[in-house]
Enzyme design. Structure first.
Site, PDB file in Angstrom:
ATOM      1  N   ILE A  76      -9.589  49.322   8.847  1.00 47.46           N
ATOM      2  CA  ILE A  76      -9.273  47.908   8.679  1.00 47.46           C
ATOM      3  C   ILE A  76     -10.164  47.317   7.587  1.00 47.46           C
ATOM      4  CG2 ILE A  76     -10.849  47.272  10.575  1.00 47.46           C
ATOM      5  CD1 ILE A  76      -8.887  44.985  11.277  1.00 47.46           C
ATOM      6  N   CYS A  77      -9.604  46.395   6.819  1.00 45.73           N
ATOM      7  CA  CYS A  77     -10.335  45.641   5.811  1.00 45.73           C
ATOM      8  C   CYS A  77     -11.036  46.573   4.814  1.00 45.73           C
ATOM      9  CB  CYS A  77     -11.305  44.688   6.507  1.00 45.73           C
ATOM     10  SG  CYS A  77     -12.082  43.477   5.406  1.00 45.73           S
ATOM     11  N   GLY A  78     -12.331  46.425   4.632  1.00 52.50           N
ATOM     12  CA  GLY A  78     -13.059  47.194   3.632  1.00 52.50           C
ATOM     13  C   GLY A  78     -12.997  48.696   3.835  1.00 52.50           C
TER      14      GLY A  78
END
Length: 212
Positions: free
Chosen positions: A107-109
């Site tokens: 998720i995300c980064g």
């Protein structure tokens, strides 16, 4: 026994793991015959890390301890420190897990870290908006397979944006098979909308005496 490995690193985004860890650890909405789970935090060293919210976590095990098998799931949260070269080992391990038929959830980064390693080049995926991965990962070649959605599940690879934690968790629970289908749908709709009708529908999917 199915093992959930949670990679922890400094500045870990607490909220992105919140739904998943709460439900997988508490088992409060699990179906009767759900498989047993072991949750282990993992990092490149045993040194405690500090999350974005200031919570200190001491890892249970090291990257080399992660078993690449179909009964393993790896959760990779977002953080501001993914560029640290120490994290290359877990990204390489993620590749081993996918090759072994395990599940990798980023998720995300963390999606940018996978993109850097080429793990998103040949599979449908998402991240923090169209163009994000191209901007932060010069070697990324998967833009044709990018999906502008909060979370995308493609077999053993589950990706999400920084605001997609709820749907990401739904995909993870579905992949693990620990909720009944109607329980999962009611759970998701309740937390997505906040409407009480979905809470009562959720309670009705559980055996008497279960739930919160």
């Amino acid at each position: 026994m199915h093992t959930i490995y949670v990679y922890v690193l400094d500045t870990l985004a607490d909220w992105e793991l919140g739904y998943a860890l709460a439900e997988l650890n508490s088992r409060r909405f699990f179906k009767r015959d759900a498989p047993q789970l072991a949750i282990k935090t993992v990092s490149y060293s045993k040194k405690p890390i500090s999350t974005m919210g200031g919570v200190e976590i001491t890892p249970d095990c090291l990257v080399d301890d992660v078993v690449a098998s179909k009964t393993s799931t790896l959760l990779l949260p977002g953080a501001n420190t993914w560029n640290d070269p120490h994290h290359a080992a877990i990204v390489e391990k993620a590749g081993e897990l996918l090759s072994a038929g395990a599940t990798v959830c980023a998720i995300c980064g963390a999606t940018a870290a996978l993109a850097d390693f080429g793990l998103l080049d040949a599979r449908p995926h998402t991240s923090n908006g169209p163009g994000f991965l191209t901007m932060v990962s010069p070697g990324y070649k998967g833009s044709a397979l990018y999906r502008d959605e909060p979370s995308v599940s493609d077999g053993g690879l589950i990706t999400a944006s920084s605001t997609g934690a709820l749907l990401w968790t739904k995909h993870i629970i579905e992949c693990l098979g620990v909720f009944q289908a109607d329980t999962l749908e009611s759970w998701y709709e309740y937390f997505r909308t906040g409407e009480s009708e979905h809470f009562f529908a959720l309670m009705q999917t559980l055996p008497s005496g279960d739930g919160c």
